[in-house]
Design a protein around this motif. Structure first.
Motif, PDB file in Angstrom:
ATOM      1  N   ALA A   1       0.842  -1.188   0.000  1.00 35.62           N
ATOM      2  CA  ALA A   1       0.000   0.000   0.000  1.00 35.62           C
ATOM      3  C   ALA A   1       0.879   1.240   0.000  1.00 35.62           C
ATOM      4  O   ALA A   1       1.980   1.240   0.550  1.00 35.62           O
ATOM      5  N   ILE A   2       0.374   2.266  -0.618  1.00 37.25           N
ATOM      6  CA  ILE A   2       0.993   3.585  -0.561  1.00 37.25           C
ATOM      7  C   ILE A   2       0.360   4.289   0.630  1.00 37.25           C
ATOM      8  O   ILE A   2      -0.863   4.324   0.753  1.00 37.25           O
ATOM      9  N   VAL A   3       1.182   4.831   1.511  1.00 36.45           N
ATOM     10  CA  VAL A   3       0.652   5.507   2.697  1.00 36.45           C
ATOM     11  C   VAL A   3       0.943   7.002   2.599  1.00 36.45           C
ATOM     12  O   VAL A   3       1.925   7.430   1.993  1.00 36.45           O
ATOM     13  N   ALA A   4       0.066   7.782   3.201  1.00 38.74           N
ATOM     14  CA  ALA A   4       0.206   9.241   3.183  1.00 38.74           C
ATOM     15  C   ALA A   4       1.350   9.670   4.095  1.00 38.74           C
ATOM     16  O   ALA A   4       1.632   9.036   5.109  1.00 38.74           O
ATOM     17  N   ASN A   5       2.007  10.735   3.708  1.00 36.54           N
ATOM     18  CA  ASN A   5       3.042  11.349   4.535  1.00 36.54           C
ATOM     19  C   ASN A   5       3.046  12.844   4.238  1.00 36.54           C
ATOM     20  O   ASN A   5       2.099  13.364   3.654  1.00 36.54           O
ATOM     21  N   THR A   6       4.092  13.551   4.610  1.00 42.14           N
ATOM     22  CA  THR A   6       4.128  14.996   4.403  1.00 42.14           C
ATOM     23  C   THR A   6       4.237  15.353   2.913  1.00 42.14           C
ATOM     24  O   THR A   6       3.783  16.405   2.501  1.00 42.14           O
ATOM     25  N   VAL A   7       4.832  14.490   2.123  1.00 42.68           N
ATOM     26  CA  VAL A   7       4.981  14.752   0.682  1.00 42.68           C
ATOM     27  C   VAL A   7       3.671  14.487  -0.041  1.00 42.68           C
ATOM     28  O   VAL A   7       3.221  15.285  -0.859  1.00 42.68           O
ATOM     29  N   LEU A   8       3.052  13.357   0.250  1.00 39.81           N
ATOM     30  CA  LEU A   8       1.790  12.951  -0.383  1.00 39.81           C
ATOM     31  C   LEU A   8       0.716  12.938   0.696  1.00 39.81           C
ATOM     32  O   LEU A   8       0.611  11.984   1.467  1.00 39.81           O
ATOM     33  N   GLY A   9      -0.060  13.991   0.751  1.00 38.02           N
ATOM     34  CA  GLY A   9      -1.059  14.107   1.809  1.00 38.02           C
ATOM     35  C   GLY A   9      -2.277  13.233   1.599  1.00 38.02           C
ATOM     36  O   GLY A   9      -2.826  12.686   2.544  1.00 38.02           O
ATOM     37  N   ASP A  10      -2.716  13.066   0.353  1.00 35.92           N
ATOM     38  CA  ASP A  10      -3.931  12.311   0.055  1.00 35.92           C
ATOM     39  C   ASP A  10      -3.594  11.225  -0.965  1.00 35.92           C
ATOM     40  O   ASP A  10      -3.248  11.527  -2.103  1.00 35.92           O
ATOM     41  N   VAL A  11      -3.700   9.974  -0.545  1.00 31.56           N
ATOM     42  CA  VAL A  11      -3.326   8.849  -1.402  1.00 31.56           C
ATOM     43  C   VAL A  11      -4.271   8.708  -2.592  1.00 31.56           C
ATOM     44  O   VAL A  11      -3.875   8.205  -3.647  1.00 31.56           O
ATOM     45  N   SER A  12      -5.498   9.176  -2.474  1.00 27.30           N
ATOM     46  CA  SER A  12      -6.452   9.027  -3.574  1.00 27.30           C
ATOM     47  C   SER A  12      -6.034   9.835  -4.804  1.00 27.30           C
ATOM     48  O   SER A  12      -6.565   9.627  -5.890  1.00 27.30           O
ATOM     49  N   GLU A  13      -5.080  10.773  -4.669  1.00 32.42           N
ATOM     50  CA  GLU A  13      -4.565  11.514  -5.823  1.00 32.42           C
ATOM     51  C   GLU A  13      -3.855  10.595  -6.810  1.00 32.42           C
ATOM     52  O   GLU A  13      -3.761  10.900  -7.990  1.00 32.42           O
ATOM     53  N   LEU A  14      -3.341   9.468  -6.333  1.00 31.43           N
ATOM     54  CA  LEU A  14      -2.570   8.569  -7.187  1.00 31.43           C
ATOM     55  C   LEU A  14      -3.430   7.651  -8.035  1.00 31.43           C
ATOM     56  O   LEU A  14      -2.952   7.103  -9.019  1.00 31.43           O
TER      57      LEU A  14
END
Length: 186
Positions: free
Chosen positions: A31-44
């Motif tokens: 899974a791709i998890v959210a962090n400070t760089v990618l706040g919302d995983v649904s963007e991917l």
């Protein structure tokens, strides 16, 4: 003769069993998890995918960030998350069986161009991958600079033409009358 035939049939059956056992495939989950760089995983979703060995196998990332790559056999694999907007670390994934015949997955971060080291820590399974950077394709426009304007080749040609137009008559006025007459004849 019958014993020899039975031995051949038994050998063929054993070889067929070994071939069938080695054709067993496995799934790689993560899974791709959210962090400070990618706040919302649904963007991917729909714009990124999990790619193994440069495209041999592919798994699509769901809206919740999860992915599954199917049909992997035992061995070493390179897992990459391909995204147009974010950079992700690459993973060396080793799928092996233990003494009981169960598959185990060992994943480690890897640098491209370096050896796959066993010294790096093993990541937990199912894999949790975080974005490491956001790609920035926007380049801000440069401000006005008089130096860059005059270093342009067209401006240099204009300057040389203007110099010829204004300086040449001054040079001709300073010539002696005989040299001026010679220039006009040519």
């Amino acid at each position: 003769m019958l014993a020899r035939l039975l031995l051949i049939v038994q050998s063929v059956l054993v070889l067929a069993a070994l071939v069938c056992a080695s054709d067993k495939t496995y799934r790689l989950r993560g899974a791709i998890v959210a962090n400070t760089v990618l706040g919302d995983v649904s963007e991917l979703a729909t714009r990124a995918s999990a790619v193994v060995n440069g495209g041999e196998h592919r798994g699509y990332i769901q809206k919740d960030g999860s992915f599954v790559v199917e049909n992997l056999t035992l061995g070493d694999w390179l897992l990459e998350i391909q995204s147009a907007d974010y950079a992700f670390p690459k993973l060396h994934v080793r799928i092996a069986t233990n003494d009981e015949g169960r598959a185990s997955v060992a994943a480690r971060y890897v640098q491209i161009g370096s050896e796959w080291s066993e010294d790096a820590p093993v990541l937990a399974y199912p894999l949790k991958i975080e974005a490491s950077a956001k790609y920035d394709f926007f380049t801000p426009r440069q401000g006005f600079s008089i130096i860059t304007m005059f270093s342009n080749p067209y401006m240099l040609m204009v300057g040389a033409s203007l110099a010829a137009i204004f300086i040449m008559p001054k040079l001709q006025a300073n010539l002696d009358p005989e040299a001026l007459k010679e220039l006009q004849e040519k």
